[in-house]
Design a protein around this motif. Structure first.
Motif, short mmCIF file in Angstrom:
data_model
loop_
_atom_site.label_atom_id
_atom_site.label_comp_id
_atom_site.label_asym_id
_atom_site.label_seq_id
_atom_site.Cartn_x
_atom_site.Cartn_y
_atom_site.Cartn_z
N ALA A 1 0.83 -1.21 0.00
CA ALA A 1 0.00 0.00 0.00
C ALA A 1 0.87 1.26 0.00
O ALA A 1 0.57 2.23 -0.71
N GLN A 2 1.93 1.27 0.79
CA GLN A 2 2.81 2.44 0.82
C GLN A 2 3.51 2.63 -0.53
O GLN A 2 3.67 3.76 -0.99
N ILE A 3 3.91 1.55 -1.17
CA ILE A 3 4.55 1.65 -2.48
C ILE A 3 3.56 2.23 -3.50
O ILE A 3 3.93 3.06 -4.34
N GLU A 4 2.31 1.83 -3.42
CA GLU A 4 1.29 2.38 -4.32
C GLU A 4 1.13 3.89 -4.09
O GLU A 4 1.04 4.66 -5.05
N LEU A 5 1.09 4.32 -2.83
CA LEU A 5 0.94 5.75 -2.53
C LEU A 5 2.17 6.54 -2.97
O LEU A 5 2.04 7.64 -3.52
N LEU A 6 3.35 5.99 -2.74
CA LEU A 6 4.56 6.66 -3.20
C LEU A 6 4.58 6.73 -4.73
O LEU A 6 4.99 7.75 -5.30
N GLY A 7 4.12 5.67 -5.38
CA GLY A 7 4.04 5.67 -6.84
C GLY A 7 3.08 6.73 -7.35
O GLY A 7 3.36 7.40 -8.36
N ALA A 8 1.96 6.93 -6.66
CA ALA A 8 1.02 7.99 -7.06
C ALA A 8 1.67 9.37 -6.92
O ALA A 8 1.48 10.24 -7.77
N GLY A 9 2.44 9.55 -5.85
CA GLY A 9 3.17 10.82 -5.67
C GLY A 9 4.20 11.03 -6.76
O GLY A 9 4.36 12.14 -7.28
N LEU A 10 4.90 9.97 -7.14
CA LEU A 10 5.89 10.06 -8.21
C LEU A 10 5.22 10.40 -9.54
O LEU A 10 5.74 11.21 -10.33
#
Length: 157
Positions: A61-70
């Motif tokens: 889930a955190q990787i998905e959120l960081l990916g959205a920020g990227l």
């Protein structure tokens, strides 16, 4: 007189039996302790196994959120932050034109095991960028809780 003596003796017996019935015997206590021990032995490992699964899910889930920020960063700036700028570019402007951040509400989190997320970009080895956690052991590869959680495999469960 004997009825007085006999009455007192019978009352004493009733009182002693009454006291004994209010407590637990040693055998009853041992049975309860054994049953509780069996329950902990059978149920405990199943519960602790779920802790590792939930940490893996939290990392995904955190990787998905960081990916959205990227992705938002790329829309504004025109490219992903390079490896030197890293994920901190989502929180602080790396002197990039059109930076419209911060792109995260809070600072860049560590993975659920307390390690920083790994980031490689421009290009990554597996996609436009690679974002991953190396699991509980903090080393590449691994199985179970030690397995890597990666951004380029969306089919992970």
């Amino acid at each position: 007189m004997s009825s007085g003596w006999l009455g007192r003796a019978l009352r004493g017996l009733v009182t002693v039996r009454g006291r004994d019935q209010r407590g637990f015997t040693l055998i009853e206590l041992l049975v309860v302790i054994i049953v509780l021990g069996l329950l902990v032995g059978l149920v405990g490992p199943r519960l602790f196994g779920r802790v590792g699964q939930s940490k893996q899910a939290a990392a995904r889930a955190q990787i998905e959120l960081l990916g959205a920020g990227l992705d938002q960063y790329r829309l504004d700036v025109g490219s992903y932050p390079n490896a030197g700028q890293g994920l901190d570019a989502l929180q602080r402007n790396p002197n990039a034109p059109n930076w419209n951040g911060p792109y995260l509400k809070k600072s860049v989190p560590k993975d659920p095991w307390g390690h920083p997320y790994k980031y490689r970009c421009c290009p990554g080895q597996n996609a436009e960028y690679d974002l991953w956690s190396e699991g509980a052991d903090g080393a590449p590869g691994g199985d179970g809780e030690n397995a890597d959680v990666v951004s380029w495999e969306s089919s992970q469960k």
